[in-house]
Design an enzyme around this catalytic site. Structure first.
Site, mmCIF file in Angstrom:
data_model
loop_
_atom_site.group_PDB
_atom_site.id
_atom_site.type_symbol
_atom_site.label_atom_id
_atom_site.label_comp_id
_atom_site.label_asym_id
_atom_site.label_seq_id
_atom_site.Cartn_x
_atom_site.Cartn_y
_atom_site.Cartn_z
ATOM 1 N N CYS A 193 0.814 -1.228 0.000
ATOM 2 C CA CYS A 193 0.000 0.000 0.000
ATOM 3 C C CYS A 193 0.846 1.276 0.000
ATOM 4 O O CYS A 193 0.427 2.306 -0.527
ATOM 5 C CB CYS A 193 -0.925 0.028 1.216
ATOM 6 S SG CYS A 193 -1.701 -1.565 1.576
ATOM 7 N N CYS A 196 1.544 3.720 -3.095
ATOM 8 C CA CYS A 196 0.571 4.711 -3.575
ATOM 9 C C CYS A 196 0.162 5.703 -2.485
ATOM 10 O O CYS A 196 -0.103 6.865 -2.769
ATOM 11 C CB CYS A 196 -0.690 4.008 -4.088
ATOM 12 S SG CYS A 196 -0.403 3.150 -5.633
ATOM 13 N N HIS A 197 0.058 5.220 -1.247
ATOM 14 C CA HIS A 197 -0.507 6.084 -0.201
ATOM 15 C C HIS A 197 0.562 6.734 0.680
ATOM 16 O O HIS A 197 0.230 7.605 1.481
ATOM 17 C CB HIS A 197 -1.467 5.280 0.680
ATOM 18 C CG HIS A 197 -2.623 4.709 -0.091
ATOM 19 N ND1 HIS A 197 -3.717 5.451 -0.446
ATOM 20 C CD2 HIS A 197 -2.837 3.479 -0.610
ATOM 21 C CE1 HIS A 197 -4.570 4.694 -1.127
ATOM 22 N NE2 HIS A 197 -4.055 3.501 -1.246
ATOM 23 N N MET A 234 -7.278 1.716 -7.560
ATOM 24 C CA MET A 234 -7.034 0.966 -6.324
ATOM 25 C C MET A 234 -7.279 -0.518 -6.623
ATOM 26 O O MET A 234 -8.367 -0.893 -7.051
ATOM 27 C CB MET A 234 -8.000 1.474 -5.247
ATOM 28 C CG MET A 234 -8.138 0.574 -4.049
ATOM 29 S SD MET A 234 -6.806 0.816 -2.862
ATOM 30 C CE MET A 234 -7.264 -0.434 -1.665
ATOM 31 N N HIS A 477 5.322 11.750 -10.752
ATOM 32 C CA HIS A 477 5.416 10.281 -10.762
ATOM 33 C C HIS A 477 6.314 9.820 -11.904
ATOM 34 O O HIS A 477 7.512 9.901 -11.794
ATOM 35 C CB HIS A 477 4.000 9.693 -10.825
ATOM 36 C CG HIS A 477 3.963 8.233 -10.541
ATOM 37 N ND1 HIS A 477 4.158 7.712 -9.297
ATOM 38 C CD2 HIS A 477 3.769 7.170 -11.352
ATOM 39 C CE1 HIS A 477 4.094 6.393 -9.346
ATOM 40 N NE2 HIS A 477 3.860 6.038 -10.584
ATOM 41 N N HIS A 519 -0.846 8.658 -16.319
ATOM 42 C CA HIS A 519 0.170 7.648 -15.990
ATOM 43 C C HIS A 519 0.814 7.183 -17.293
ATOM 44 O O HIS A 519 0.336 6.260 -17.949
ATOM 45 C CB HIS A 519 -0.463 6.471 -15.241
ATOM 46 C CG HIS A 519 0.561 5.575 -14.605
ATOM 47 N ND1 HIS A 519 1.344 4.701 -15.327
ATOM 48 C CD2 HIS A 519 0.950 5.427 -13.316
ATOM 49 C CE1 HIS A 519 2.166 4.058 -14.504
ATOM 50 N NE2 HIS A 519 1.948 4.473 -13.278
HETATM 51 FE FE1 DHE Z 1 5.635 1.490 -11.090
HETATM 52 C C1 DHE Z 1 7.808 2.909 -13.358
HETATM 53 C C2 DHE Z 1 6.302 3.951 -8.930
HETATM 54 C C3 DHE Z 1 3.005 0.453 -9.201
HETATM 55 C C4 DHE Z 1 5.457 -1.307 -12.942
HETATM 56 N N1 DHE Z 1 6.834 3.134 -11.148
HETATM 57 C C5 DHE Z 1 7.628 3.555 -12.185
HETATM 58 C C6 DHE Z 1 8.260 4.771 -11.811
HETATM 59 C C7 DHE Z 1 7.851 5.057 -10.551
HETATM 60 C C8 DHE Z 1 6.945 4.025 -10.142
HETATM 61 C C9 DHE Z 1 8.244 6.235 -9.719
HETATM 62 C C10 DHE Z 1 9.210 5.592 -12.687
HETATM 63 C C11 DHE Z 1 10.610 5.074 -12.564
HETATM 64 C C12 DHE Z 1 11.553 5.834 -13.480
HETATM 65 O O1 DHE Z 1 11.226 6.003 -14.656
HETATM 66 O O2 DHE Z 1 12.603 6.252 -13.002
HETATM 67 N N2 DHE Z 1 4.769 2.118 -9.385
HETATM 68 C C13 DHE Z 1 5.207 3.133 -8.652
HETATM 69 C C14 DHE Z 1 4.394 3.302 -7.487
HETATM 70 O O3 DHE Z 1 4.586 4.097 -6.548
HETATM 71 C C15 DHE Z 1 3.223 2.426 -7.648
HETATM 72 C C16 DHE Z 1 2.044 3.282 -8.079
HETATM 73 C C17 DHE Z 1 2.784 1.710 -6.403
HETATM 74 C C18 DHE Z 1 3.830 0.823 -5.784
HETATM 75 O O4 DHE Z 1 3.603 0.379 -4.662
HETATM 76 O O5 DHE Z 1 4.842 0.556 -6.370
HETATM 77 C C19 DHE Z 1 3.681 1.568 -8.816
HETATM 78 N N3 DHE Z 1 4.427 -0.153 -11.081
HETATM 79 C C20 DHE Z 1 3.428 -0.389 -10.230
HETATM 80 C C21 DHE Z 1 2.805 -1.647 -10.477
HETATM 81 O O6 DHE Z 1 1.848 -2.165 -9.833
HETATM 82 C C22 DHE Z 1 3.476 -2.244 -11.646
HETATM 83 C C23 DHE Z 1 2.502 -2.368 -12.809
HETATM 84 C C24 DHE Z 1 4.034 -3.628 -11.364
HETATM 85 C C25 DHE Z 1 4.969 -3.688 -10.225
HETATM 86 O O7 DHE Z 1 6.143 -3.566 -10.472
HETATM 87 O O8 DHE Z 1 4.513 -3.832 -9.114
HETATM 88 C C26 DHE Z 1 4.535 -1.200 -11.927
HETATM 89 N N4 DHE Z 1 6.480 0.912 -12.837
HETATM 90 C C27 DHE Z 1 6.284 -0.299 -13.401
HETATM 91 C C28 DHE Z 1 7.067 -0.368 -14.617
HETATM 92 C C29 DHE Z 1 7.722 0.856 -14.749
HETATM 93 C C30 DHE Z 1 7.348 1.633 -13.608
HETATM 94 C C31 DHE Z 1 7.097 -1.539 -15.569
HETATM 95 C C32 DHE Z 1 8.677 1.293 -15.858
HETATM 96 C C33 DHE Z 1 7.928 1.716 -17.076
HETATM 97 C C34 DHE Z 1 8.843 2.088 -18.193
HETATM 98 O O9 DHE Z 1 8.549 1.688 -19.330
HETATM 99 O O10 DHE Z 1 9.844 2.768 -17.960
#
Ligand code: DHE
Length: 687
Positions: A193, A196-197, A234, A477, A519
């Site tokens: 959690c 996101c929160h 969510m 983000h 996003h």
């Molecule tokens: Fe991500 C990128 C944060 C949930 C998969 N994710 C990012 C980035 C951030 C971030 C800050 C950018 C990084 C960068 O470019 O330097 N992501 C978060 C969260 O805070 C969030 C919302 C909740 C969490 O608890 O992590 C979150 N993210 C997810 C997922 O649920 C995803 C789908 C699967 C997982 O990993 O848990 C997920 N995030 C990704 C992916 C990228 C990403 C695949 C890179 C995308 C790209 O093409 O560069």
């Protein structure tokens, strides 16, 4: 632990709509509270009963219901004028359920909420599965009738004659969790959690969950949301099987307690975790493999705590390498030779792709919670920094760390705690979101989420970095470059804006308004037939793709404006992608609460971008997420994100021919694949 099945049956009146009886004809007058202690009238009894029903169902967590204490939710439709809305809907012929009038419609929307799903739930299509379907078991027939009557006559302000408790459980003053339950909730909150929160629950991608807010919602309403999810992203933790009803209740109670503050991390603690597994001198001086290593895909196997290196030519899994818990992203060094993999647990792994079989050469933990990593890429008049440094952006503690790019030795920590961009208030947890390396200067663009500042961190003297703090908007983000790689566009997601920074001039050029919760991943650059070069993003909270003009010289009228919106079948999009040579833009809806939409992807034709050209389900289970092209730009890979504990449905990658949209291959039996990073495309920022 006591079983309380009622939690996941709680009420969310998301689909309330109604039928045509030709207007409100009843003369029922809803009472205001009586100062006298006399027995309630029939009308007062109805109101009291309705209030009991609203409270039991936690309806106010998702709806605005005039007169009901704390009913200010915005996840479901505003019910202030629901009778009128339903009446219009019945007249329009849009409705196709069984009800014949407004009252029947209201009743149907409670007892059989999926009989009809209106096309507009607060700006997004109403989703199946969000409104619990077993409310008739939770509420008595009399309570349902009372709610129907109340909604039919919704008064401006009415209170029950018998006061109801606004705060269901005063959990803060008398904790209802055992030590074990608290420990479980604390750990799981951190893992699932906090992203996101916020660790301190001050909100970011998701809303704030501090006790002043959560206690007014109460255990039942919180549990309903935790179990069922929302259309704005969510996750439905209960329905997905991650939480049992009992665990959902524990989490709902935990959220009403003061958030525990986790520990800090100093340099010597990081160094204790630092390991150089293959020293630089022992690494090959040229590639030892005959494979095209620049066409490797580094694939996150999220719940396996691994990445898979997959050959983009043969689709073979070359090797799976243990990394950290729930790996988030991978980024390549400027030469592409090294891969830096960051896990949610703050563990950074460095892989060498020049070995015959790629291998881990160093690792370190720089925080307890992280999402981003980047490298130094600049080569030019200020020096050659290729493959020299790495930077990790942390969620907790809120800081970034600069490391040696060859060994991962951490040597500099910079705190991101500071003051919010709009109100200049101190924030104890400004987390580091996306980081990119400038192509024009020895600089990293570091996006500090909660304070809404974009920091330009000059790494030419990394122990004494200069930082320019650019004011943007809160909750920065993810984001990516425009096609020229001069402008960086980053989503300020809960502000519903995209910030644009000119990294050559080092200044903010625009804050562009968008629909709810943009996003982009890294976004998609393409040439719109009407508006010229644009960068596009999907949205978590809206069924739309927004395109922003990115060509201030050639198309100044459109530059840094949202010029086109394309409507998708649903919201919940996480990623969008294209390639300079592709005729298509690809987009997912991973976090849509409808399971079918969550595994549906769409393509939009660049030549005719007014609507999606085609949408289809990529599998019969799981969620479709994240796209990546092969080096040549001829194929696109999509992840099917399954469940680690469901053999045969753990996940796979589906490969499409990018010209014909035909499926070419599947790489099966991967454990929850999410992000995929092609070496060549990641090094060259191609998207
Ligand atoms: Fe991500 C990128 C944060 C949930 C998969 N994710 C990012 C980035 C951030 C971030 C800050 C950018 C990084 C960068 O470019 O330097 N992501 C978060 C969260 O805070 C969030 C919302 C909740 C969490 O608890 O992590 C979150 N993210 C997810 C997922 O649920 C995803 C789908 C699967 C997982 O990993 O848990 C997920 N995030 C990704 C992916 C990228 C990403 C695949 C890179 C995308 C790209 O093409 O560069």
């Amino acid at each position: 632990m006591k079983r309380k099945w009622f939690l996941w049956t709680a009420v969310i009146l998301v689909t309330a709509g109604l039928a045509a009886c030709g207007g409100k004809t009843s003369t029922l007058t809803l009472p205001t509270p009586s100062a006298e202690m006399s027995a309630p009238t029939a009308e007062e009894a109805t109101v009291n009963l309705a209030f009991e029903g609203f409270k039991k169902g936690g309806c106010g967590a998702c709806h605005i219901i005039p007169g009901v204490p704390g009913a200010q939710g915005t996840l479901g439709p505003d019910l202030s004028q629901i009778a009128e809305v339903v009446e219009e809907r019945l007249k329009s012929g849009e409705y196709h359920g069984k009800a014949n009038n407004v009252v029947d419609y209201l009743r149907e929307s409670i007892v059989d909420p999926e009989a009809y799903l209106p096309s507009d739930c607060n700006g997004t299509p109403c989703q199946k599965g969000l409104m619990p379907t077993n409310l008739s078991a939770l509420l008595s027939p009399a309570e349902i009738e009372a709610i129907v009557q109340y909604l039919y006559h919704v008064p401006e302000k009415v209170e029950p004659s018998t006061p109801i408790e606004e705060v269901p459980d005063s959990i803060a003053s008398s904790p209802l969790l055992t030590e074990d339950e608290f420990a479980w909730a604390k750990q799981v909150y951190f893992e699932r959690c906090a992203g996101c929160h916020g660790t301190l629950r001050k909100g970011a991608t998701g809303p704030a969950l501090t006790p002043d807010i959560t206690q007014t919602k109460g255990t039942l309403a919180l549990a309903t949301i935790i179990f069922n999810g929302t259309p704005r992203g969510m996750p439905d933790w209960g329905r997905q099987g991650f939480f049992t009803p009992e665990q959902t209740e524990i989490m709902a109670k935990f959220l009403q307690m003061e958030p525990p503050s986790p520990p800090e991390m100093a340099l010597d603690q990081m160094k204790q975790t630092w390991k150089v597994l293959v020293p630089p001198a022992q690494r090959p001086s040229q590639p030892q493999t005959r494979r095209d290593w620049q066409n490797y895909f580094v694939v996150t196997l999220r719940d396996a705590g691994q990445v898979a290196i997959i050959d983009g030519d043969t689709y073979e899994v070359v090797v799976k390498i243990d990394t950290g818990y729930a790996v988030h992203i991978s980024r390549m060094s400027a030469t592409g030779r090294y891969v830096y993999v960051i896990g949610r647990d703050g563990r950074l792994s460095m892989l060498d792709l020049w070995s015959e079989i790629p291998q881990k050469v160093a690792e370190v933990q720089t925080c307890y919670d992280a999402r981003s990593v980047e490298v130094s890429k600049y080569k030019g008049e200020w020096g050659d920094f290729t493959d020299r440094y790495a930077i990790v952006g942390c969620y907790w503690p809120p800081h970034f760390v600069i490391l040696d790019g060859q060994t991962l030795e951490p040597f500099k920590i910079v705190s991101t705690r500071g003051y919010t961009v709009d109100t200049e208030e101190f924030h104890p947890e400004p987390r580091v979101a996306s980081i990119v390396a400038s192509h024009f200067k020895p600089e990293w663009i570091v996006n500090v989420k909660e304070i809404g500042q974009i920091w330009l961190v000059n790494y030419s003297d990394p122990r004494n970095p200069t930082i320019k703090m650019i004011e943007a908007a809160r909750y920065l983000h993810d984001g990516g470059w425009d096609a020229t790689k001069r402008y960086f566009l980053v989503a300020a997601n809960q502000s519903n804006k995209v910030a644009v920074v000119d990294t050559l001039e080092g200044k903010l050029v625009a804050l562009v308004d968008t629909p709810a919760v943009p996003h982009p991943g890294r976004g998609a650059n393409w040439v719109d037939p009407q508006f010229g070069p644009v960068w596009s993003t999907g949205h978590l909270g809206d069924a739309a793709i927004t395109s922003i003009g990115t060509d201030p010289l050639g198309h100044p009228d459109y530059a840094w404006k949202a010029v086109r919106e394309i409507t998708l079948p649903g919201a919940g999009s996480l990623f969008i992608k294209t390639h300079p040579t592709s005729p298509w833009i690809w987009v997912d809806m991973t976090l849509n609460s409808d399971p079918q939409l969550a595994r549906t992807i769409c393509v939009v034709a660049k030549a005719e971008p007014s609507k999606p050209y085609k949408c289809w389900e990529v599998a019969d289970y799981g969620r479709a997420t994240h796209f990546e092209y092969n080096r040549q730009g001829s194929e696109i890979w999509v992840s099917v994100w399954g469940a680690a504990d469901k053999p045969g449905q753990t996940g796979e990658i589906v490969i499409y021919d990018d010209r014909t949209l035909q499926e070419k291959a599947r790489i099966p039996d991967l454990i929850t694949p999410t992000g995929k990073f092609n070496v060549y495309n990641t090094v060259n920022d191609i998207y």
